[in-house]
Scaffold this motif. Structure first.
Motif, PDB file in Angstrom:
ATOM      1  N   GLU A   1       0.621  -1.110   0.493  1.00  0.00           N
ATOM      2  CA  GLU A   1      -0.223   0.147  -0.534  1.00  0.00           C
ATOM      3  C   GLU A   1       0.873   1.323   0.053  1.00  0.00           C
ATOM      4  O   GLU A   1       0.278   2.199  -0.979  1.00  0.00           O
ATOM      5  CB  GLU A   1      -1.248   0.145   1.061  1.00  0.00           C
ATOM      6  N   ASP A   2       1.930   1.088   0.908  1.00  0.00           N
ATOM      7  CA  ASP A   2       2.842   2.144   1.292  1.00  0.00           C
ATOM      8  C   ASP A   2       3.972   2.201   1.343  1.00  0.00           C
ATOM      9  O   ASP A   2       4.640   3.513   1.145  1.00  0.00           O
ATOM     10  CB  ASP A   2       1.896   2.872   1.902  1.00  0.00           C
ATOM     11  N   GLY A   3       5.183   1.198   1.014  1.00  0.00           N
ATOM     12  CA  GLY A   3       5.861   0.478   0.852  1.00  0.00           C
ATOM     13  C   GLY A   3       6.394   0.680   2.445  1.00  0.00           C
ATOM     14  O   GLY A   3       8.368   0.875   2.791  1.00  0.00           O
ATOM     15  N   SER A   4       5.925   0.646   3.132  1.00  0.00           N
ATOM     16  CA  SER A   4       6.750   0.981   4.857  1.00  0.00           C
ATOM     17  C   SER A   4       7.616  -0.866   4.885  1.00  0.00           C
ATOM     18  O   SER A   4       6.903  -0.853   4.969  1.00  0.00           O
ATOM     19  CB  SER A   4       5.372   1.555   5.376  1.00  0.00           C
ATOM     20  N   VAL A   5       7.687  -0.372   6.121  1.00  0.00           N
ATOM     21  CA  VAL A   5       8.549  -1.688   6.786  1.00  0.00           C
ATOM     22  C   VAL A   5       7.654  -2.419   7.525  1.00  0.00           C
ATOM     23  O   VAL A   5       7.100  -2.109   8.448  1.00  0.00           O
ATOM     24  CB  VAL A   5       9.963  -1.128   7.240  1.00  0.00           C
ATOM     25  N   GLN A   6       7.345  -3.847   6.919  1.00  0.00           N
ATOM     26  CA  GLN A   6       6.704  -4.117   7.477  1.00  0.00           C
ATOM     27  C   GLN A   6       7.387  -5.887   8.756  1.00  0.00           C
ATOM     28  O   GLN A   6       6.620  -6.211   9.518  1.00  0.00           O
ATOM     29  CB  GLN A   6       5.506  -5.352   6.682  1.00  0.00           C
ATOM     30  N   GLY A   7       8.433  -5.266   8.392  1.00  0.00           N
ATOM     31  CA  GLY A   7       9.351  -6.510   8.242  1.00  0.00           C
ATOM     32  C   GLY A   7      10.279  -6.784   8.448  1.00  0.00           C
ATOM     33  O   GLY A   7      11.042  -6.803   7.652  1.00  0.00           O
ATOM     34  N   GLY A   8      11.945  -7.535   9.185  1.00  0.00           N
ATOM     35  CA  GLY A   8      12.681  -7.516   8.528  1.00  0.00           C
ATOM     36  C   GLY A   8      14.142  -6.633   9.357  1.00  0.00           C
ATOM     37  O   GLY A   8      13.868  -5.687   9.719  1.00  0.00           O
ATOM     38  N   PRO A   9      15.398  -6.748   8.811  1.00  0.00           N
ATOM     39  CA  PRO A   9      16.382  -5.943   9.093  1.00  0.00           C
ATOM     40  C   PRO A   9      16.423  -4.041   8.758  1.00  0.00           C
ATOM     41  O   PRO A   9      16.686  -3.485   9.159  1.00  0.00           O
ATOM     42  CB  PRO A   9      17.549  -6.149   8.936  1.00  0.00           C
ATOM     43  N   ALA A  10      15.382  -4.275   7.701  1.00  0.00           N
ATOM     44  CA  ALA A  10      15.244  -2.555   7.318  1.00  0.00           C
ATOM     45  C   ALA A  10      14.431  -1.836   8.001  1.00  0.00           C
ATOM     46  O   ALA A  10      13.584  -1.782   8.486  1.00  0.00           O
ATOM     47  CB  ALA A  10      14.019  -3.022   5.566  1.00  0.00           C
ATOM     48  N   LYS A  11      14.497  -0.561   7.764  1.00  0.00           N
ATOM     49  CA  LYS A  11      14.735   0.849   9.291  1.00  0.00           C
ATOM     50  C   LYS A  11      13.398   1.509   8.195  1.00  0.00           C
ATOM     51  O   LYS A  11      12.779   2.105   8.771  1.00  0.00           O
ATOM     52  CB  LYS A  11      15.667   1.487   9.840  1.00  0.00           C
ATOM     53  N   ALA A  12      13.679   2.049   6.891  1.00  0.00           N
ATOM     54  CA  ALA A  12      13.349   2.609   6.016  1.00  0.00           C
ATOM     55  C   ALA A  12      12.433   2.266   4.918  1.00  0.00           C
ATOM     56  O   ALA A  12      12.531   1.244   4.453  1.00  0.00           O
ATOM     57  CB  ALA A  12      14.104   3.734   4.980  1.00  0.00           C
ATOM     58  N   PRO A  13      11.573   3.162   4.563  1.00  0.00           N
ATOM     59  CA  PRO A  13      10.672   2.655   2.896  1.00  0.00           C
ATOM     60  C   PRO A  13      11.224   2.540   2.471  1.00  0.00           C
ATOM     61  O   PRO A  13      12.525   2.796   1.820  1.00  0.00           O
ATOM     62  CB  PRO A  13       9.605   2.988   4.008  1.00  0.00           C
ATOM     63  N   LEU A  14      10.725   1.659   0.756  1.00  0.00           N
ATOM     64  CA  LEU A  14      10.861   1.271  -0.219  1.00  0.00           C
ATOM     65  C   LEU A  14      10.293   3.423  -0.801  1.00  0.00           C
ATOM     66  O   LEU A  14       9.217   3.719  -0.068  1.00  0.00           O
ATOM     67  CB  LEU A  14      10.264   1.043  -1.032  1.00  0.00           C
ATOM     68  N   ALA A  15      11.659   3.865  -1.057  1.00  0.00           N
ATOM     69  CA  ALA A  15      11.434   4.731  -2.301  1.00  0.00           C
ATOM     70  C   ALA A  15       9.781   4.426  -3.397  1.00  0.00           C
ATOM     71  O   ALA A  15       9.983   3.790  -3.676  1.00  0.00           O
ATOM     72  CB  ALA A  15      11.846   5.102  -2.921  1.00  0.00           C
ATOM     73  N   GLU A  16       9.331   5.704  -3.200  1.00  0.00           N
ATOM     74  CA  GLU A  16       8.270   5.602  -3.670  1.00  0.00           C
ATOM     75  C   GLU A  16       7.904   6.492  -4.924  1.00  0.00           C
ATOM     76  O   GLU A  16       8.503   7.207  -5.433  1.00  0.00           O
ATOM     77  CB  GLU A  16       6.880   6.219  -3.187  1.00  0.00           C
TER      78      GLU A  16
END
Length: 175
Positions: free
Chosen positions: A147-162
Motif C-alpha cells: 500500500e505505501d512501501g512501509s517496513v512490515q518486518g526484517g532488518p530494513a528500517k526505511a520504507p521503499l522509495a515511492e
C-alpha cells in the motif's frame, strides 16, 4: 661445535632470495586468515542476487516479467521515464503486484496503483517476491507494504522509495 658448510654450496648463494619479507609467525598467519574470511563474508553479504521464485515474478515469452499470481506476461519497463508504458492494468493483480527491472507496481485495492523502487532499503538487494500484501526481499528477510512501501518486518528500517505512476487507458505509465 658448529656445522661449517663449504663456500661453494649453491644453496648458500640463493638463501637471500628465499627469505624475502618477514618470517611467518602464528600471529601473522591467523591475522591473514581472519582478513581473508572477513573479505569473503562481506563479499557474500553485499552482492548476492537471489533467483526469483515462489509468488514473485519470473520471465515470460521474450524475457518479459510475469506478475505475481498471473499467467499473463507483462509489457515491460521503460526504466521509469515519464509517459512510457510500464505495464497494463491487467498485468497487476489486485492485492498483489508486478516486479519490473527497476521498480515494483502494486494494486492494493481495485483501480489503485502504487509504484516503489525495487531496491531494499536494508542493503540494496532487489526485492524478488510479492505475497500476502507485502513486497519481500529474500536476501535478509525484509518486507514492505504493497500500500505505501512501509517496513512490515526484517532488518530494513526505511520504507521503499515511492515512484510516480498513473493509469492511461489500459496502461500504467510513469508520471
Amino acid at each position: 661445535m658448529t656445522d661449517v658448510q663449504p663456500a661453494t654450496d649453491p644453496d648458500r648463494d640463493l638463501a637471500g632470495f628465499v627469505r624475502l619479507g618477514m618470517p611467518s609467525t602464528r600471529r601473522g598467519l591467523l591475522a591473514g586468515a581472519g582478513a581473508l574470511g572477513a573479505t569473503a563474508l562481506l563479499a557474500a553479504c553485499g552482492s548476492h542476487t537471489p533467483a526469483t521464485t515462489g509468488t514473485g515474478t519470473g520471465s515470460g515469452a521474450g524475457g518479459q516479467p510475469i506478475p505475481a499470481g498471473s499467467a499473463k506476461p507483462g509489457t515491460g519497463d521503460n526504466g521509469g521515464r515519464s509517459g512510457g508504458t510500464l505495464a497494463t492494468v491487467a498485468d497487476v493483480p489486485v492485492g498483489g503486484g508486478l516486479i519490473l527491472s527497476n521498480m515494483v507496481i502494486t494494486q492494493p485495492t481495485k483501480g489503485e496503483f502504487k509504484a516503489f523502487d525495487k531496491k531494499c532499503t536494508h542493503q540494496g538487494c532487489p526485492v524478488t517476491k510479492i505475497a500476502n500484501g507485502t513486497i519481500n526481499c529474500t536476501c535478509h528477510g525484509s518486507s514492505f507494504s504493497i500500500e505505501d512501501g512501509s517496513v512490515q518486518g526484517g532488518p530494513a528500517k526505511a520504507p521503499l522509495a515511492e515512484r510516480a505512476v498513473k493509469v492511461d487507458g489500459d496502461n500504467i505509465v510513469a508520471a
